[in-house]
Motif scaffolding. Structure first.
Motif, PDB file in Angstrom:
ATOM      1  N   ARG A 158       0.836  -1.190   0.000  1.00 32.40           N
ATOM      2  CA  ARG A 158       0.000   0.000   0.000  1.00 32.40           C
ATOM      3  C   ARG A 158       0.875   1.246   0.000  1.00 32.40           C
ATOM      4  N   ARG A 159       0.277   2.350  -0.419  1.00 32.10           N
ATOM      5  CA  ARG A 159       0.975   3.634  -0.435  1.00 32.10           C
ATOM      6  C   ARG A 159       0.005   4.693   0.074  1.00 32.10           C
ATOM      7  N   SER A 160       0.453   5.483   1.029  1.00 29.51           N
ATOM      8  CA  SER A 160      -0.460   6.460   1.617  1.00 29.51           C
ATOM      9  C   SER A 160       0.273   7.716   2.029  1.00 29.51           C
ATOM     10  N   GLY A 161      -0.528   8.747   2.308  1.00 30.00           N
ATOM     11  CA  GLY A 161       0.037   9.996   2.783  1.00 30.00           C
ATOM     12  C   GLY A 161       0.514  10.890   1.650  1.00 30.00           C
ATOM     13  N   HIS A 162       0.694  12.141   1.981  1.00 32.41           N
ATOM     14  CA  HIS A 162       1.145  13.105   0.975  1.00 32.41           C
ATOM     15  C   HIS A 162       2.571  12.807   0.500  1.00 32.41           C
ATOM     16  N   ASP A 163       3.318  12.124   1.353  1.00 36.51           N
ATOM     17  CA  ASP A 163       4.698  11.815   0.961  1.00 36.51           C
ATOM     18  C   ASP A 163       4.794  10.509   0.187  1.00 36.51           C
ATOM     19  N   GLY A 164       3.648   9.837  -0.040  1.00 39.30           N
ATOM     20  CA  GLY A 164       3.655   8.598  -0.810  1.00 39.30           C
ATOM     21  C   GLY A 164       4.399   7.471  -0.136  1.00 39.30           C
ATOM     22  N   LYS A 165       4.330   7.389   1.184  1.00 38.39           N
ATOM     23  CA  LYS A 165       5.012   6.335   1.923  1.00 38.39           C
ATOM     24  C   LYS A 165       4.495   4.973   1.484  1.00 38.39           C
ATOM     25  N   THR A 166       5.426   4.090   1.144  1.00 35.69           N
ATOM     26  CA  THR A 166       5.070   2.781   0.611  1.00 35.69           C
ATOM     27  C   THR A 166       5.406   1.679   1.605  1.00 35.69           C
ATOM     28  N   GLU A 167       4.468   0.754   1.746  1.00 36.80           N
ATOM     29  CA  GLU A 167       4.667  -0.436   2.580  1.00 36.80           C
ATOM     30  C   GLU A 167       4.442  -1.666   1.702  1.00 36.80           C
ATOM     31  N   LEU A 168       5.477  -2.477   1.544  1.00 41.96           N
ATOM     32  CA  LEU A 168       5.364  -3.683   0.729  1.00 41.96           C
ATOM     33  C   LEU A 168       5.249  -4.913   1.618  1.00 41.96           C
ATOM     34  N   ALA A 169       4.227  -5.712   1.353  1.00 46.67           N
ATOM     35  CA  ALA A 169       4.049  -6.960   2.084  1.00 46.67           C
ATOM     36  C   ALA A 169       4.850  -8.079   1.438  1.00 46.67           C
ATOM     37  N   ARG A 170       5.057  -7.950   0.143  1.00 50.03           N
ATOM     38  CA  ARG A 170       5.868  -8.916  -0.590  1.00 50.03           C
ATOM     39  C   ARG A 170       6.434  -8.221  -1.819  1.00 50.03           C
ATOM     40  N   PRO A 171       7.603  -8.639  -2.276  1.00 52.47           N
ATOM     41  CA  PRO A 171       8.244  -7.952  -3.394  1.00 52.47           C
ATOM     42  C   PRO A 171       7.536  -8.194  -4.718  1.00 52.47           C
ATOM     43  N   SER A 172       7.596  -7.197  -5.587  1.00 51.20           N
ATOM     44  CA  SER A 172       7.049  -7.318  -6.928  1.00 51.20           C
ATOM     45  C   SER A 172       7.821  -6.383  -7.838  1.00 51.20           C
ATOM     46  N   PRO A 173       8.263  -6.852  -9.019  1.00 44.74           N
ATOM     47  CA  PRO A 173       9.042  -5.991  -9.901  1.00 44.74           C
ATOM     48  C   PRO A 173       8.257  -4.799 -10.421  1.00 44.74           C
ATOM     49  N   GLN A 174       6.939  -4.934 -10.456  1.00 48.93           N
ATOM     50  CA  GLN A 174       6.107  -3.855 -10.962  1.00 48.93           C
ATOM     51  C   GLN A 174       4.768  -3.873 -10.225  1.00 48.93           C
TER      52      GLN A 174
END
Length: 249
Positions: A158-174
């Protein structure tokens, strides 16, 4: 098929309308949000629903009784403390596990403050065909909180906030960032897999389970009408849409 309507929220963004009533009983074009949601679910053949309540809870019970539960079997899940979407579902989980003849039948989880023309039957079929643990209605639109999916439409962050903070639960190339529409189709098998306790968002559970390899899928709903009714301006727009026949309920 069963459903749960999430209706326990305080509706603070709808004040002053929610100063003397729960969000579920706020009206749009002469109809309450709860009426619109239950009528729509009933239109897809759903006859068993549980509704969580907190703010002005007794008003919801009185309203349902006065309308003969809209011709449905409706149970109430009272929350003395707001449990958010995940905790609310966890508390009401018994409702989806009490039928041993249909232990794997998916159910719908629907926000009371969302109206749409999303084809719930098609969404449920997509969920079943892909053997998902949960399927989330999503759209390509602007939002402050995005869910991230890979090319197979599996949740990966997921990605949230004005700064676009990203949280990845699992890796993905795209990944592709999509906005959640507040409607889920869920397997009852998800509920015992939720390790969180107390008050928590169901998105937290989804991310945890996605990281363990569980299949949490996106169902694209870009072609359907959809509106969140969290603000007063949204209510006004939705009222015009309902009165103009843009939204068929």
């Amino acid at each position: 098929m069963k459903a749960m309507v999430l209706a326990a929220g305080l509706g603070t963004r709808l004040r002053p309308l929610t100063d003397d009533r729960p969000k579920a009983l706020v009206e749009v074009a002469g109809r309450t949000l709860l009426d619109i949601t239950l009528t729509r679910l009933r239109g897809f053949g759903i006859r068993e629903v549980i509704v969580n309540v907190h703010h002005f809870a007794d008003m919801v019970l009185e309203y349902l009784n006065a309308h003969d539960n809209f011709g449905m079997r409706i149970e109430i899940s009272r929350e003395d403390v707001l449990l958010d979407t995940g905790g609310g579902l966890q508390k009401a989980g018994y409702f989806f596990r009490d039928d041993s003849s249909r232990p794997d039948e998916p159910f719908i989880l629907h926000n009371v403050d969302v109206i749409s023309t999303i084809d719930l039957r098609r969404m449920a079929q997509f969920h079943t065909d892909n053997q998902a643990l949960a399927t989330l209605a999503v759209q390509d639109r602007k939002t402050s909180r995005y869910l991230l999916f890979d090319e197979q439409l599996r949740l990966c962050g997921r990605r949230s906030g004005h700064d676009g903070k990203t949280e990845l639960a699992r890796p993905s190339p795209q990944t592709q960032a999509l906005a959640f529409a507040g409607i889920h189709v869920i397997s009852p098998l998800l509920i015992p897999k939720m390790v969180e306790e107390g008050t928590f968002s169901i998105i937290k559970s989804y991310l945890h389970l996605a990281g363990q390899g569980e299949k949490i899928l996106a169902f694209r709903t870009d072609e359907y009408y959809w509106r969140d009714l969290g603000r007063l301006d949204d209510l006004k727009r939705a009222a015009r849409d309902l009165e103009g026949g843009i939204v068929l309920q």
